[in-house]
Design an enzyme around this catalytic site. Sequence first.
Site, PDB file in Angstrom:
ATOM      1  N   GLU A 188     -72.121  18.313  32.531  1.00  0.00           N
ATOM      2  CA  GLU A 188     -71.194  19.011  33.436  1.00  0.00           C
ATOM      3  C   GLU A 188     -71.909  19.557  34.661  1.00  0.00           C
ATOM      4  OE1 GLU A 188     -68.288  18.069  33.387  1.00  0.00           O
ATOM      5  OE2 GLU A 188     -67.081  19.815  32.952  1.00  0.00           O
ATOM      6  N   GLU A 192     -52.843  21.115  37.669  1.00  0.00           N
ATOM      7  CA  GLU A 192     -52.928  20.118  36.596  1.00  0.00           C
ATOM      8  C   GLU A 192     -51.560  19.489  36.329  1.00  0.00           C
ATOM      9  OE1 GLU A 192     -55.638  19.051  35.524  1.00  0.00           O
ATOM     10  OE2 GLU A 192     -57.123  20.656  35.659  1.00  0.00           O
ATOM     11  N   ASP A 246     -63.202  19.407  45.462  1.00  0.00           N
ATOM     12  CA  ASP A 246     -63.200  17.940  45.438  1.00  0.00           C
ATOM     13  C   ASP A 246     -61.954  17.230  45.972  1.00  0.00           C
ATOM     14  OD1 ASP A 246     -61.878  18.938  43.212  1.00  0.00           O
ATOM     15  OD2 ASP A 246     -63.007  17.819  41.727  1.00  0.00           O
ATOM     16  N   GLU A 266     -65.015  10.301  36.709  1.00  0.00           N
ATOM     17  CA  GLU A 266     -65.372  10.200  38.133  1.00  0.00           C
ATOM     18  C   GLU A 266     -66.447   9.156  38.418  1.00  0.00           C
ATOM     19  OE1 GLU A 266     -64.671  12.967  36.618  1.00  0.00           O
ATOM     20  OE2 GLU A 266     -63.192  13.997  37.852  1.00  0.00           O
TER      21      GLU A 266
HETATM   22  C1  DMJ Z   1     -59.079  14.751  36.622  1.00  0.00           C
HETATM   23  O1  DMJ Z   1     -58.054  15.444  36.012  1.00  0.00           O
HETATM   24  C2  DMJ Z   1     -58.830  14.620  38.084  1.00  0.00           C
HETATM   25  O2  DMJ Z   1     -59.599  13.575  38.552  1.00  0.00           O
HETATM   26  C3  DMJ Z   1     -59.139  15.874  38.847  1.00  0.00           C
HETATM   27  O3  DMJ Z   1     -59.020  15.722  40.235  1.00  0.00           O
HETATM   28  C4  DMJ Z   1     -60.487  16.432  38.542  1.00  0.00           C
HETATM   29  N1  DMJ Z   1     -61.100  15.767  37.480  1.00  0.00           N
HETATM   30  C5  DMJ Z   1     -60.373  15.452  36.311  1.00  0.00           C
HETATM   31  C6  DMJ Z   1     -61.209  14.612  35.375  1.00  0.00           C
HETATM   32  O4  DMJ Z   1     -62.529  14.942  35.365  1.00  0.00           O
END
Ligand code: DMJ
EC number: 3.2.1.113
Length: 933
Positions: free
Chosen positions: A388, A147, A294, A406
């Site tokens: 979610e 993060e 992802d 997203e």
């Molecule tokens: C974001 O912080 C980024 O896109 C991350 O890769 C995963 N998703 C969150 C938001 O949903």
Amino acid sequence: MSEAGGGRGFGSSVPQRAPWSLVAATAALCLVSATSVWTAGASPMSREEKQKLGNQVLEMFDHAYGNYMEHAYPADELMPLTCRGRVRGQEPSRGDVDDALGKFSLTLIDSLDTLVVLNKTKEFEDAVRKVLRDVNLDNDVVVSVFETNIRVLGGLLGGHSLAIMLKEKGEYMQWYNDELLQMAKQLGYKLLPAFNTTSGLPYPRINLKFGIRKPEARTGTETDTCTACAGTLILEFAALSRFTGATIFEEYARKALDFLWEKRQRSSNLVGVTINIHTGDWVRKDSGVGAGIDSYYEYLLKAYVLLGDDSFLERFNTHYDAIMRYISQPPLLLDVHIHKPMLNARTWMDALLAFFPGLQVLKGDIRPAIETHEMLYQVIKKHNFLPEAFTTDFRVHWAQHPLRPEFAESTYFLYKATGDPYYLEVGKTLIENLNKYARVPCGFAAMKDVRTGSHEDRMDSFFLAEMFKYLYLLFADKEDVIFDIEDYIFTTEAHLLPLWLSTTNQRISKKNTTSEYTELDDSNFDWTCPNTQILFPNDPLYAQSIREPLKNVVDKSCPRGIIRVEESFRSGAKPPLRARDFMATNPEHLEILKKMGVSLIHLKDGRVQLVQHAIQAASSIDAEDGLRFMQEMIELSSQQQKEQQLPPRAVQIVSHPFFGRVVLTAGPAQFGLDLSKHKETRGFVASSKPYNGCSELTNPEAVTGKIALIQRGQCMFAEKARNIQNAGAIGGIVIDDNEGSSSDTAPLFQMAGDGKDTDDITIPMLFLFSKEGSIILDAIREYEEVEVLLSDKAKDRDPEMENEEQPSSENDSQNQSAEQIASSSQEVDLVDQESPEESSLNSHPESLSPADTDNAASISPSEQNSNPTENHETTSLDGECTDLDNQLQEQSETEEDSNPNVSWGKKVQPIDSILADWNEDIEAFEMMEKDEL
Ligand code: DMJ
């Protein structure tokens, strides 16, 4: 907040190009806008309407950012319900989610480049000054490496990228001297100790001040990390290396990627969700494109775009091939096991996978992107937001929605690729839903439960970093943005990195990278971008024709995740029996069960119990089918049990200045008026005396015709309900006496009766945790007359009230009310003024039972079946099926006919290995149950 002086809203024109790179041109192929070629399908949107929507996005951003800056800054995030900053350590811990908070003004840093995209150049300049003046990166806080990289390092680099662009233009940021880049470098060095593992995979967490090893660090004992956590560094780290010339960052990120690549499951070419950072063993062997994986895939493709290194493209394509072979079951994307990729690992999907259609656009595979996006849109139309997690038959699995961007991201990319105005309409719906359901006086609040419309006191920084960027750009024409967006690549947090970095400071030695690739062969260009110039003039209804069959997919579908269509048509045999289709009265089904070693026992109470003895199956393949059938049955049963529990309810504050904008998550009662069957109850609130409601009320005149507030404790819930009902109350809200409790952090429960007949209780009763309750108590202090609506699902805001609020004055009045809430919220005292000694008692004799929330216990296979050869499940099921299933059935039958000789490709497996596999599956299921997004 007003428009930036000199900043530009929609309709201005400053076409200036930043440098191009050939690499960028190649990879950006799919993003060439096709708006001019659209000739049919959804009606085109006028320039005026696009401008109107763009301006609406600007106003929404102002509301979110303005409230953050006014009420939360320098805290990391805004708490939009209580209108204050979220400071780590000062709020109850939310677990891993809090690892994004490093006391470094997260939202401000994450918003930097959004300000420039939205033409708020003056605000950007102010924001950069604040970052340089106020932000400390050396706090004694343990943060998530992932993060911190995507949000803070990415935010600083995005800010730097646009700061130098503006400086070059000559009007703004003339004083700027790479200060953000210096901060980014400082942060980069702080993150490097996380890579001190034999594998080169980073530790998941690091202490910003003390690193990993020092005793004060309070971290460094972790053994596992998620694949995305280890594989989503290369863009930021390479950009940092190339901007500064310090190659170490790119080297470390490449090494981690190389290790993940080496560890891919060699027969499926898939990666698991969690990996051991020391041994490289897969800890979780399920694999999808959503949570936990992802952005690993995203970064492989984007690393190719940014760095021009062919090995990244080849890796991406190898994985993509596996994803399309095993995980993609259009329109669904379903997790599978890496070692048994034909076996689904879940019957539900998570919201994070909504980014994938956008990535498919970048890859150039438009058809499945359109399909998945359409399916997601249908889910959104049903619940207003993407929950979610949702099941393969589109029921809610996890009900919250933290305003994730997203889906907006994929909508933007699909619009860029197709030019189909349908996607503008989709964006318009997203804007409407955000304003209608998530907007509160002090910002935008995450949805606690999309079914009830209740809120969570949370506005994540990614909402500002990503959502507004994608929505603004969706409606923007080229001249509405002061720079050329196509000169940049979006990181996973939508931060902008210039493509010219591909040719800058390329000093990373190839010896540090896997060098087994020399040239890309033609297969790397399979599924590449259809040329929109050719595609759309020939078939302007192309995208629409792909969407059309999916229009009713959510309303009219049976789950189809369990049986793979491709399996069915390859097999030349009938597809295995699915749990949902099973009918205990169907002789054919009973025969199949027998073959699979599953026996059926009719219990005295009319229920049916299933037991599997793998050893009694006709073959190992049948045993495996039986195992899968039992797993499906367990999930189905768990889902059904969940549905039988009462869902949470909503308390909506409808009076001035809230006007229905604040929706609180409430626990239901197993007695009294059932709000799901009856009309909602609306009324002003009044505190009961005594506040605990455990004896006859001494203030009946105050509560008659109103909704009584009662404190939890000292007697049964039903007794409280009777006392307030006798006093003339039309409803009751029990507020938790455990100060600081909140539905954000504690599992919600249902208020059970007292073991006696509760039919005499006819008023609705709801339960609020202390934090949610204090929002109502604060409102009473401030406004005296507070009206609420008790319901199963929040209602739209009162149109009359809405009309009173003109957009121009909206911010002022909202900010004022938010301020008032904020100042009063510090003074809440839940203790009964009348009888303090009573209130200090904390005994809870009432009965509780878990409500249907994410925290409610769910059945896992291991709980159900202690002996792997003897699975138990009791259930009764309908065998209803619908259009989509029939279509799929037809499709599989047709394809079966034309492929009579194709086999499933399954090898006969010995029973021992099936059982060993099964234990792994059970472990994986257990872990998935525990998994948090
Ligand atoms: C974001 O912080 C980024 O896109 C991350 O890769 C995963 N998703 C969150 C938001 O949903």
